[in-house]
Each structure stands twice: as C-alpha cells, then as structure tokens.
Design an enzyme around this catalytic site. Sequence first.
Site, mmCIF file in Angstrom:
data_model
loop_
_atom_site.group_PDB
_atom_site.id
_atom_site.type_symbol
_atom_site.label_atom_id
_atom_site.label_comp_id
_atom_site.label_asym_id
_atom_site.label_seq_id
_atom_site.Cartn_x
_atom_site.Cartn_y
_atom_site.Cartn_z
ATOM 1 N N LEU A 95 18.001 -65.724 -66.292
ATOM 2 C CA LEU A 95 19.379 -65.954 -66.750
ATOM 3 C C LEU A 95 19.838 -67.348 -66.329
ATOM 4 C CD1 LEU A 95 20.625 -62.417 -65.769
ATOM 5 C CD2 LEU A 95 20.493 -63.313 -68.108
ATOM 6 N N ASN A 109 20.110 -56.730 -59.043
ATOM 7 C CA ASN A 109 18.762 -56.689 -59.619
ATOM 8 C C ASN A 109 17.857 -55.913 -58.665
ATOM 9 O OD1 ASN A 109 16.552 -57.393 -61.356
ATOM 10 N ND2 ASN A 109 15.938 -58.967 -59.877
ATOM 11 N N HIS A 111 13.747 -55.705 -57.552
ATOM 12 C CA HIS A 111 12.507 -56.474 -57.657
ATOM 13 C C HIS A 111 11.420 -55.744 -56.865
ATOM 14 C CE1 HIS A 111 10.036 -59.987 -58.323
ATOM 15 N NE2 HIS A 111 9.648 -59.896 -57.064
ATOM 16 N N SER A 138 13.103 -54.391 -53.376
ATOM 17 C CA SER A 138 14.376 -54.921 -52.871
ATOM 18 C C SER A 138 15.435 -54.847 -53.960
ATOM 19 C CB SER A 138 14.240 -56.402 -52.490
ATOM 20 O OG SER A 138 13.103 -56.651 -51.696
ATOM 21 N N ASP A 147 15.144 -64.250 -58.361
ATOM 22 C CA ASP A 147 14.712 -63.299 -57.321
ATOM 23 C C ASP A 147 15.090 -63.787 -55.922
ATOM 24 O OD1 ASP A 147 13.544 -61.688 -59.307
ATOM 25 O OD2 ASP A 147 11.635 -62.739 -59.154
HETATM 26 C C1 GAR Z 1 10.595 -52.276 -61.926
HETATM 27 O O1 GAR Z 1 9.470 -52.099 -61.105
HETATM 28 C C2 GAR Z 1 11.396 -53.467 -61.458
HETATM 29 O O2 GAR Z 1 11.363 -53.631 -60.073
HETATM 30 C C3 GAR Z 1 10.702 -54.606 -62.155
HETATM 31 O O3 GAR Z 1 10.387 -54.113 -63.425
HETATM 32 C C4 GAR Z 1 10.176 -52.704 -63.322
HETATM 33 C C5 GAR Z 1 11.001 -52.018 -64.400
HETATM 34 O O4 GAR Z 1 10.703 -50.670 -64.506
HETATM 35 N N1 GAR Z 1 11.529 -55.760 -62.214
HETATM 36 C C6 GAR Z 1 11.085 -57.001 -62.050
HETATM 37 O O5 GAR Z 1 9.928 -57.285 -61.878
HETATM 38 C C7 GAR Z 1 12.181 -58.070 -62.095
HETATM 39 N N2 GAR Z 1 11.732 -59.289 -61.511
HETATM 40 P P1 GAR Z 1 11.662 -49.702 -65.341
HETATM 41 O O6 GAR Z 1 11.868 -50.361 -66.708
HETATM 42 O O7 GAR Z 1 10.888 -48.419 -65.468
HETATM 43 O O8 GAR Z 1 12.947 -49.551 -64.579
#
Ligand code: GAR
Length: 218
Positions: A95, A109, A111, A138, A147
């Site tokens: 973003l 968010n 991560h 986190s 992040d």
């Molecule tokens: C999750 O593991 C989240 O932590 C990650 O994407 C996945 C989404 O899963 N996010 C990132 O990597 C952001 N930098 P979901 O669509 O099943 O919630």
Amino acid sequence: MMKKRIVILVSGNGSNAQAIIDACEANKINGEVVAIISNKAEAYALERAKHHQIATETIIHSEYPDRASFDKALQTRIDCYQPDLIVLAGFMRILTADFVHQYLGRILNIHPSLLPKYQGLNTHQRAIDNGDEVHGCSVHFVTAELDGGPIVIQARVSIGENDNASSLASKVAKREWQIYPIAVEWFCNNNLTLEKCQVIHNHQVLPSSGILYDELSD
Ligand code: GAR
C-alpha cells in the site's frame, strides 16, 4: 458501546477473515464485518463473505495504471462503508504511504513470522533454511514501512526436525486464527491504540515485540 465497523481486505483463501467473522458472530468481538474487499476475483474469501451475507467488492489491481490510482479506488470503496477498522488478512499488495496515512492507527495486518524477522514472502522456508527452532506470526499496526509497523501480539510455534514449509504454514495458521481475533477484539473494545508509533494496550505501552500470546492467561 456501538459495534465497530470492520472492512477486511483479502487476496486469497480468507481463513483469517473467517476467524474474525466467526468471532464477531459469536459476540467475542464488539464489531461487525461490513465488507470484504479483494484485489483478486477468484479469492475464496469472497465466497466466505457471501455465506455470511457480508458485502463484497472486487477491485482488480491490474486494471489500474499504477499503485497510487489503485489505492485511490480502494480508498473510495472502503470509505463507502465508513469503517472504524481496516483488517488486512492475506492482502498481498503493498500500500502507498498516502493510503496508509489516511487510516493510520486504524489498519491492522497479520504476517506469518516473528517480526521483525522475515518481512516479505516465503517466511516459513526462510525460517527453516536459517535453522530456526522457533517461528510464528505477528499482528501489527500498518505503517508505510512494509511489514514494519508496531507489533500488537505474536504467537510462537516450534519448528520440528520433520517440518517443511507446508507443515509449518499449517501450524502458524492455527496460531493466526487465535491471535488475530484477539487483537481485533482489543481494538473494538477501545483497548488498543497507536499513539506516536507506540502500541497502547490496557493503558500501557507495549514492548516492541508486542504481547506474547503464549503468556496470555484466559
Ligand atoms: C496468512 O498466513 C497471512 O499471515 C499471510 O497470508 C496468509 C493469508 O491466509 N499474509 C502475509 O504474508 C502478508 N505479508 P488467509 O487468506 O487464509 O487468511
């Protein structure tokens, strides 16, 4: 207290969005998910929203000439729902700083790493390759630094000898579904704020690693 209005941004499966929807419906969160917005038409999270009669929007980033115009369109759609909180749940877009500043202190968010370790992608494989024994996830407030925003809560998982990126992702996901609803619950109870780049919970400034879920008592 009025229920907080929550807009969730997604790009894929939406299991974290589901955990938050479920916690709202179970009245564990003083909030209501008023819309789920995806930058991908095929995101399964949109199906999940429909099952719960939650409004959906799809804004395809490739239809915009640049990041700034996509973020403007996103902002316009988000503002239609007048959210108190924006939750990024597997939203895989960087973003712009302008966008983030519009909502500073109102965007969270999740991560899949123990930040500040492993910002970016492929976090599970990187933790394994580094020989880590502990990994995790986190929840943090979003700032213009990818992040890199102040951390609210973290949960740890151990990396076993036989773990691969996929088994580790499953372990971490289970923890994500626990800690994200907790952070949203705190926010919706007016018990979680961002002040001068610091996270305040229960009137106390949190340490830079946030609260450790493993140490929370029920
Ligand atoms: C999750 O593991 C989240 O932590 C990650 O994407 C996945 C989404 O899963 N996010 C990132 O990597 C952001 N930098 P979901 O669509 O099943 O919630």
